[in-house]
Enzyme design. Sequence first.
Site, PDB file in Angstrom:
ATOM      1  N   SER A 163       2.445  -1.696  10.642  1.00 10.76           N
ATOM      2  CA  SER A 163       3.866  -1.698  11.002  1.00 10.76           C
ATOM      3  C   SER A 163       4.569  -3.020  10.701  1.00 10.76           C
ATOM      4  CB  SER A 163       4.061  -1.297  12.472  1.00 10.76           C
ATOM      5  OG  SER A 163       3.677   0.044  12.668  1.00 10.76           O
TER       6      SER A 163
ATOM      7  N   GLU B 140      -6.321  -4.579  10.408  1.00  9.91           N
ATOM      8  CA  GLU B 140      -5.311  -3.547  10.649  1.00  9.91           C
ATOM      9  C   GLU B 140      -5.685  -2.752  11.899  1.00  9.91           C
ATOM     10  OE1 GLU B 140      -3.013  -2.451   6.902  1.00  9.91           O
ATOM     11  OE2 GLU B 140      -4.784  -1.190   6.911  1.00  9.91           O
TER      12      GLU B 140
ATOM     13  N   GLU C 158      -7.187   5.313   7.264  1.00 13.09           N
ATOM     14  CA  GLU C 158      -6.876   6.711   6.909  1.00 13.09           C
ATOM     15  C   GLU C 158      -8.049   7.357   6.173  1.00 13.09           C
ATOM     16  OE1 GLU C 158      -3.122   5.827   5.100  1.00 13.09           O
ATOM     17  OE2 GLU C 158      -2.284   5.404   7.080  1.00 13.09           O
TER      18      GLU C 158
ATOM     19  N   GLY D 200       1.490   2.615  10.835  1.00  9.05           N
ATOM     20  CA  GLY D 200       2.464   3.698  10.695  1.00  9.05           C
ATOM     21  C   GLY D 200       3.119   4.126  11.998  1.00  9.05           C
TER      22      GLY D 200
ATOM     23  N   ASN E 212       0.863  -1.185   0.000  1.00 11.37           N
ATOM     24  CA  ASN E 212       0.000   0.000   0.000  1.00 11.37           C
ATOM     25  C   ASN E 212       0.900   1.236   0.000  1.00 11.37           C
ATOM     26  OD1 ASN E 212      -1.840   2.006   0.409  1.00 11.37           O
ATOM     27  ND2 ASN E 212      -2.380   1.414   2.506  1.00 11.37           N
ATOM     28  N   TRP E 213       1.043   1.829  -1.179  1.00 14.75           N
ATOM     29  CA  TRP E 213       1.975   2.961  -1.312  1.00 14.75           C
ATOM     30  C   TRP E 213       1.369   4.293  -0.879  1.00 14.75           C
ATOM     31  CZ3 TRP E 213       4.583   1.609  -6.713  1.00 14.75           C
ATOM     32  CH2 TRP E 213       5.444   0.534  -6.513  1.00 14.75           C
ATOM     33  N   LYS E 214       0.112   4.257  -0.456  1.00 15.33           N
ATOM     34  CA  LYS E 214      -0.546   5.468   0.064  1.00 15.33           C
ATOM     35  C   LYS E 214      -0.275   6.646  -0.870  1.00 15.33           C
ATOM     36  CE  LYS E 214      -0.199   3.454   4.611  1.00 15.33           C
ATOM     37  NZ  LYS E 214      -0.448   3.607   6.023  1.00 15.33           N
TER      38      LYS E 214
ATOM     39  N   GLY F 243       2.434  -1.027   4.450  1.00 16.92           N
ATOM     40  CA  GLY F 243       2.445   0.376   4.040  1.00 16.92           C
ATOM     41  C   GLY F 243       3.874   0.884   3.872  1.00 16.92           C
ATOM     42  N   GLY F 244       4.362   1.623   4.860  1.00 17.81           N
ATOM     43  CA  GLY F 244       5.676   2.278   4.784  1.00 17.81           C
ATOM     44  C   GLY F 244       6.788   1.374   4.253  1.00 17.81           C
TER      45      GLY F 244
ATOM     46  N   HIS G 277      -9.980   1.747   4.419  1.00 16.27           N
ATOM     47  CA  HIS G 277      -8.713   1.915   5.135  1.00 16.27           C
ATOM     48  C   HIS G 277      -8.896   2.944   6.254  1.00 16.27           C
ATOM     49  CE1 HIS G 277      -4.592   2.985   6.048  1.00 16.27           C
ATOM     50  NE2 HIS G 277      -4.256   1.825   5.514  1.00 16.27           N
TER      51      HIS G 277
HETATM   52  P1  PGA Z   1       2.130   0.620   7.745  1.00 15.94           P
HETATM   53  O1  PGA Z   1       0.703   0.801   7.029  1.00 15.94           O
HETATM   54  O2  PGA Z   1       2.696  -0.678   7.253  1.00 15.94           O
HETATM   55  O3  PGA Z   1       2.918   1.803   7.325  1.00 15.94           O
HETATM   56  O4  PGA Z   1       1.859   0.576   9.221  1.00 15.94           O
HETATM   57  C1  PGA Z   1      -0.148  -0.295   6.812  1.00 15.94           C
HETATM   58  C2  PGA Z   1      -1.398   0.195   6.125  1.00 15.94           C
HETATM   59  O5  PGA Z   1      -1.835   1.311   6.402  1.00 15.94           O
HETATM   60  O6  PGA Z   1      -1.972  -0.506   5.288  1.00 15.94           O
END
Ligand code: PGA
Length: 234
Positions: free
Chosen positions: A198, A161, A94, A167, A9-11, A219-220, A92
Site C-alpha cells: 500500500s 511486504e 500472491e 493491496g 509490480n504491475w501484477k 503495486g497498485g 510474492h
Molecule cells: P500494493 O502491492 O502496493 O498494491 O499494496 C504491493 C505488492 O504486492 O508488491
Amino acid sequence: MKKKIIIANWKMYLDAKAAVVLAKKIRTVKSKNTIIIAPSFTDIAPVKKALGKSKIAISSQDMAPTDCGAYTGSVCGKDLKELGVKYVILGHSERRKYFGETYEMVNKKIKHAQKIGLIPILCVGERDIEKRAGKTLPVVASQLKTALRGVSAQKLIIAYEPVWAIGTGNPENPENANMVQGEIKKQVGNAPVLYGGSVDAKNFAGFLAQKNIDGLLVGGASTKWEEFKKIISN
Ligand code: PGA
C-alpha cells in the site's frame, strides 16, 4: 538522499497496450533512483521495446525453478534473460496464497535465478494473524532462513511486504517497517531491503526517509501514472 530502488509490480493489472503507454511515460521521468518495472510475462517484450535505451530495468514476476525443458505452462529464466529481463520477483505473497508456493520452492527458484544471472527479489512478510500474535520477527526470520538456504547474499534484493498491507490501503507505519527491516538486514548481509504494501504518492516519502528502507515495491499505485510519477520523481 541515497539512491533508492523503486520497483513497479504491475501484477496482472494492465493489458499490453496500457503497459506500453505507461512505460513510455515512465521513461520520460528523470530520476536518480534505480527504477525497475515488473510487467506480466505477456507484456515484457512490448514494454522492453517501449523503454528503448532507457536505463529502466525489467523484472519478471516469477520464473520456473529449472532449466528450460518439459515443464508445460512454466516460464524459463533463460528465455526471460534473452528478452532483456534482469530481475525476478520470487515468493510474492500472491504466489504463496493463490498458487500454493512454498519457501522451499522459492529457495530453488532463487538458486536457479542466481545460477543463470537473474537477480532475485525475494518477498517476505507476516500475515495479519501473525502480526496480531506478535510473531512478525520470528515469522520473517524463518521465511528468510528457508528461502535463503545455501544462497549467496550477493546479487539479491529483499522486499519486506506485510501480507495484510498488500493491496489494502493500510500500509505498515514507516517506523515499524524500519524496525523489522533492521532485523532483516542482520540476516541478509549487504542485500538491499525494500518495503512494499500500500505504498502511494502520499506515503512513499515517509518510507524512503527511514534508514533501513533501501527502496519500495509498489503495486497498485505503480499502474497509475500520476501516482507513480510522484513516487519516482525525487
Ligand atoms: P500494493 O502491492 O502496493 O498494491 O499494496 C504491493 C505488492 O504486492 O508488491
